[in-house]
Design a protein around this motif. Structure first.
Motif, PDB file in Angstrom:
ATOM      1  N   UNK A 165       0.784  -1.053  -0.025  1.00  0.00           N
ATOM      2  CA  UNK A 165       0.022   0.082   0.051  1.00  0.00           C
ATOM      3  C   UNK A 165       0.861   1.328   0.064  1.00  0.00           C
ATOM      4  N   UNK A 166       1.809   1.264   0.997  1.00  0.00           N
ATOM      5  CA  UNK A 166       2.717   2.346   0.953  1.00  0.00           C
ATOM      6  C   UNK A 166       3.611   2.591  -0.171  1.00  0.00           C
ATOM      7  N   UNK A 167       4.179   1.519  -0.855  1.00  0.00           N
ATOM      8  CA  UNK A 167       4.888   1.854  -2.233  1.00  0.00           C
ATOM      9  C   UNK A 167       3.724   2.329  -3.215  1.00  0.00           C
ATOM     10  N   UNK A 168       2.625   1.726  -3.448  1.00  0.00           N
ATOM     11  CA  UNK A 168       1.563   2.391  -4.329  1.00  0.00           C
ATOM     12  C   UNK A 168       1.405   3.905  -4.182  1.00  0.00           C
ATOM     13  N   UNK A 211      -9.177   2.550   7.364  1.00  0.00           N
ATOM     14  CA  UNK A 211     -10.262   2.510   7.985  1.00  0.00           C
ATOM     15  C   UNK A 211     -10.445   1.395   9.074  1.00  0.00           C
ATOM     16  N   UNK A 212     -11.602   1.542   9.563  1.00  0.00           N
ATOM     17  CA  UNK A 212     -11.892   0.816  10.661  1.00  0.00           C
ATOM     18  C   UNK A 212     -11.868  -0.953  10.238  1.00  0.00           C
ATOM     19  N   UNK A 213     -11.978  -1.115   9.097  1.00  0.00           N
ATOM     20  CA  UNK A 213     -12.057  -2.390   8.453  1.00  0.00           C
ATOM     21  C   UNK A 213     -10.623  -2.630   7.890  1.00  0.00           C
ATOM     22  N   UNK A 214      -9.736  -1.926   8.317  1.00  0.00           N
ATOM     23  CA  UNK A 214      -8.220  -2.399   8.014  1.00  0.00           C
ATOM     24  C   UNK A 214      -7.691  -1.814   6.611  1.00  0.00           C
ATOM     25  N   UNK A 215      -8.677  -1.265   5.525  1.00  0.00           N
ATOM     26  CA  UNK A 215      -8.194  -0.845   4.632  1.00  0.00           C
ATOM     27  C   UNK A 215      -7.417   0.504   4.474  1.00  0.00           C
ATOM     28  N   UNK A 216      -6.226   0.486   3.949  1.00  0.00           N
ATOM     29  CA  UNK A 216      -5.453   1.708   4.181  1.00  0.00           C
ATOM     30  C   UNK A 216      -5.659   2.907   3.266  1.00  0.00           C
ATOM     31  N   UNK A 223      -7.261   2.104  -3.682  1.00  0.00           N
ATOM     32  CA  UNK A 223      -6.124   1.447  -3.167  1.00  0.00           C
ATOM     33  C   UNK A 223      -6.010  -0.061  -3.169  1.00  0.00           C
ATOM     34  N   UNK A 224      -7.214  -0.604  -2.658  1.00  0.00           N
ATOM     35  CA  UNK A 224      -7.510  -2.000  -2.348  1.00  0.00           C
ATOM     36  C   UNK A 224      -7.248  -2.791  -3.754  1.00  0.00           C
ATOM     37  N   UNK A 225      -7.959  -2.227  -4.737  1.00  0.00           N
ATOM     38  CA  UNK A 225      -7.945  -3.023  -6.015  1.00  0.00           C
ATOM     39  C   UNK A 225      -6.208  -2.972  -6.346  1.00  0.00           C
ATOM     40  N   UNK A 265      -4.467 -21.072   4.013  1.00  0.00           N
ATOM     41  CA  UNK A 265      -5.955 -21.126   3.899  1.00  0.00           C
ATOM     42  C   UNK A 265      -6.606 -21.015   5.239  1.00  0.00           C
ATOM     43  N   UNK A 266      -5.819 -21.509   6.284  1.00  0.00           N
ATOM     44  CA  UNK A 266      -6.518 -21.656   7.488  1.00  0.00           C
ATOM     45  C   UNK A 266      -6.186 -20.337   8.408  1.00  0.00           C
ATOM     46  N   UNK A 267      -5.390 -19.308   8.003  1.00  0.00           N
ATOM     47  CA  UNK A 267      -5.070 -18.137   8.515  1.00  0.00           C
ATOM     48  C   UNK A 267      -6.202 -17.244   8.431  1.00  0.00           C
ATOM     49  N   UNK A 268      -6.541 -16.278   9.326  1.00  0.00           N
ATOM     50  CA  UNK A 268      -7.588 -15.229   9.318  1.00  0.00           C
ATOM     51  C   UNK A 268      -7.013 -14.213   7.970  1.00  0.00           C
ATOM     52  N   UNK A 269      -8.240 -14.015   7.253  1.00  0.00           N
ATOM     53  CA  UNK A 269      -8.148 -13.167   5.974  1.00  0.00           C
ATOM     54  C   UNK A 269      -7.712 -11.841   6.272  1.00  0.00           C
ATOM     55  N   UNK A 270      -6.525 -11.319   5.446  1.00  0.00           N
ATOM     56  CA  UNK A 270      -6.277  -9.740   5.568  1.00  0.00           C
ATOM     57  C   UNK A 270      -7.064  -9.427   4.122  1.00  0.00           C
ATOM     58  N   UNK A 271      -6.696  -8.036   3.906  1.00  0.00           N
ATOM     59  CA  UNK A 271      -7.479  -7.266   2.643  1.00  0.00           C
ATOM     60  C   UNK A 271      -6.984  -8.074   1.668  1.00  0.00           C
TER      61      UNK A 271
END
Length: 677
Positions: A98-101, A115-120, A157-159, A528-534
């Motif tokens: 995200x920061x590099x973008x 944001x509160x949902x973790x999206x930068x 940014x998420x895209x 695939x067993x880890x909690x999902x990130x963005x």
């Protein structure tokens, strides 16, 4: 001690997080509780990422996070989350992208507002206090008055973040040619610094995997120019101040072009890979200085990075306290003329010539970083010194300076254990043992392998990522599996103990089930067993550590031979084929992939040694640099794929095979080497 402030980080084990446990900032660790709180309270999040040995992380902590007024602003409008990038590389990868973008560059400390949902929505690296406070006030105000603007930006940014790791399937016919490798190296070589070594850039990172590949490429293609560049680079690095001439081991990178002044932190992963590299380079060059570098580096690792369980610690800080009590970068490692004269007496003049305690070796404030210019033979000739006498003096000097230095305030130690980095160090010890036959190296390697097996390996063939104080808490990442499989395959090749190869296969099958995307033909960084990130990141380009995907691809190639498993080889070839288009523009970022491509472009040999004297013959064979081989062996009859029907009573035979065709077995290593030429 009593502290005026304590936050939730006090319950963590990471030294980096514990460094911030008494900040007035209400830090929380990265977990579902903190993330849920942000959503519940509809608060923006500050995600601040660093690591224990990071100099500028300490600077920002001191300037901003220890300041109650700054903390008041952070606490009022944000949920504040601290992340150790070494413990949570998955989180670091997402926000680094995200920061590099957003800014075009990245680094640590990495500071992001989400944001509160973790999206930068905003971020950068180090911020002076004034800039930091101003930005936080403006972002909080914007979120209060016009939240839709930040939400719209976060969507875009998420895209972008999701597109960063996109690897397309290469539909061209799979083909690996010597000409393609030669072309990639030729283009890459335009950036070589033929005078000072490395590449034409500052700062200079050592990039061990680049030189492992170039060393192998030069050897297999008989490219003397590339070999000369590698030798010059390795010599200049090891002569430079980036190498610790008193205590052994390497710092992280050089701040100048001549490898003189390091960024003084010492990382386990650098020293692990450089041990392997210098051991291999010794096989080709027989340069005794390369051997000294390996032994001194492993002395350092044993002395400062190894615990009683056989596990390896992560890093030493760049900063340490001066006599005045102030933290200062490099204070532990540098010398004044006055100190050296007092410690060395009549030897000072010769020492100062050898280590350039002069204008060439001066750093700042009257401090010198020891650096060499000449090899011992030239130095002896120029200064009319006997070689044996010089070696004796050097050892004496190092003993005196090390004893004196150890009385100084020591750099802080990051004493957590990371599975991936431990596997790299395990491999370093194994490579050193293979080349030099030093039994203590194998003993250390086996102890570490047992540690990984007993503490980090679970019953379902999955791994933990971290370990400290008897606890492993974080699920393993692809880097852990890739590095352990790689190290355990090598451990099998050295010990002929089937157990290590079988664990490697079980781990591989686990990654194929939980990390692999069969449509994209590549591995995700997280299970695939880890909690999902963005986004679920993919690590494909090689950096200071090779990409976990490139290591896995090489693992699959080797295991396809050991288990006669064509499906592994098919995946390996397709993965390398998919990466080929990326290599054209930046070969240095894909050196470990290129190393695999050498296996497909040149002959690759299966060497099988079977019989009572197999380990003796293996030791003899290991004194020759043969990078395009795998080894299988047994002291007795075996039904394993490469060994079946090859045992003959009262004989030790060596079989050499290539492309499923085997030569008649031979009994002497000399005969085997003739076939391998």
């Amino acid at each position: 001690m009593e502290h005026p402030y304590t936050n939730e980080l006090v319950h963590e084990t990471s030294p980096y997080l514990l460094q911030h446990a008494h900040n007035p900032v209400d830090w929380k660790p990265w977990n579902s509780t903190a993330l849920d709180q942000a959503k519940k309270e509809n608060k923006l999040i500050i995600v601040s990422i660093g690591y224990a040995a990071c100099h500028w992380c300490h600077v920002m902590e001191h300037e901003s996070f220890e300041d109650p007024e700054v903390a008041k602003i952070m606490n009022a409008s944000y949920i504040n989350i601290k992340v150790d990038r070494e413990e949570r590389p998955d989180v670091d990868q997402v926000y680094m992208s995200a920061v590099q973008l957003m800014t075009g560059s990245g680094g640590w400390p990495l500071n992001v507002v989400t944001l509160p949902d973790g999206r930068p929505v905003w971020g950068g690296t180090y911020f002076p206090k004034g800039n930091w406070v101003d930005a936080l006030k403006q972002i909080a105000d914007l979120y209060k008055k016009q939240p839709e603007k930040l939400i719209e930006y976060a969507d875009k940014l998420e895209q972008g973040i999701k597109a960063v790791d996109f690897i397309e399937t290469n539909t061209d016919e799979i083909s690996f040619k010597k000409e393609d490798l030669a072309s990639a190296v030729k283009k890459w070589s335009q950036h070589f610094d033929h005078q000072k070594g490395g590449t034409k850039r500052v700062p200079k990172f050592m990039m061990p995997n680049n030189y492992q590949f170039l060393l192998r490429y030069a050897h297999q293609s008989n490219d003397q120019q590339v070999l000369d560049h590698v030798k010059n680079t390795l010599t200049k690095i090891a002569f430079g101040g980036i190498y610790d001439h008193v205590g052994g081991g390497f710092a992280r990178y050089s701040t100048d072009a001549k490898w003189h002044v390091p960024h003084f932190e010492k990382m386990l992963y650098d020293n692990a890979q450089l041990t392997s590299l210098y051991a291999d380079a010794y096989l080709i060059t027989q340069d005794p200085w390369y051997k000294d570098v390996v032994f001194e580096t492993l002395d350092f690792v044993s002395r400062e990075f190894t615990n009683t369980e056989g596990a390896f610690y992560s890093s030493l800080d760049a900063d340490s306290k001066t006599l005045s009590g102030e933290l200062e970068e490099g204070a532990y490692y540098v010398w004044t003329k006055e100190e050296l004269k007092k410690l060395l007496g009549d030897d000072y003049e010769l020492f100062s010539e050898y280590y350039n305690v002069n204008a060439y070796g001066l750093w700042e404030k009257g401090n010198y970083v020891l650096i060499r210019k000449d090899d011992d033979q030239k130095f002896c000739t120029d200064h009319n010194v006997n070689k044996k006498e010089l070696v004796k003096k050097i050892n004496h000097w190092k003993k005196i300076l090390l004893e004196y230095r150890e009385k100084r305030s020591r750099p802080r130690l990051d004493d957590k254990t990371l599975t991936s980095w431990n596997a790299l160090m395990l491999k370093g010890y194994l490579d050193a043992y293979s080349v030099f036959g030093e039994e203590s190296f194998l003993k250390t390697a086996l102890k570490n392998a047992q540690f990984i097996k007993s503490k980090q390996l679970k019953n379902d063939h999955s791994l933990f990522h971290n370990y400290k104080n008897g606890k492993s808490t974080i699920n393993g990442y692809l880097e852990d599996y890739a590095a352990v499989i790689d190290a355990f395959i090598l451990l099998y090749q050295i010990t002929f103990e089937d157990e290590w190869l079988d664990i490697a296969k079980n781990l591989t099958d686990y990654t194929l089930e939980h990390f692999f995307d069969s449509k994209k033909n590549i591995f995700y960084f997280t299970s695939d067993e880890d909690p999902k990130l963005i986004t679920r990141t993919i690590e494909s380009s090689d950096n200071v550590i090779p990409a976990s995907n490139s290591i896995m691809t090489k693992n699959l190639f080797l295991l396809s031979h050991y288990y006669n498993h064509p499906a592994y080889k098919k995946i390996s070839k397709q993965m390398a084929h998919n990466i080929k288009p990326q290599i054209e523009s930046y070969a240095a970022g894909y050196s470990n992939w290129l190393d695999l491509m050498l296996n497909f472009s040149y002959n690759f040999y299966e060497v099988v040694i079977i019989g009572e004297a197999s380990k003796i013959k293996l030791k003899e064979l290991s004194t020759t640099y043969i990078p395009n081989k795998l080894i299988a062996g047994s002291l007795s009859n075996s039904n394993r794929a490469l060994l079946k029907n090859r045992f003959v009573d009262e004989k030790t035979l060596i079989y050499v095979c290539v492309n499923n065709a085997c030569k008649y077995p031979v009994e002497s290593v000399e005969e085997a080497l003739e076939i391998l030429k």
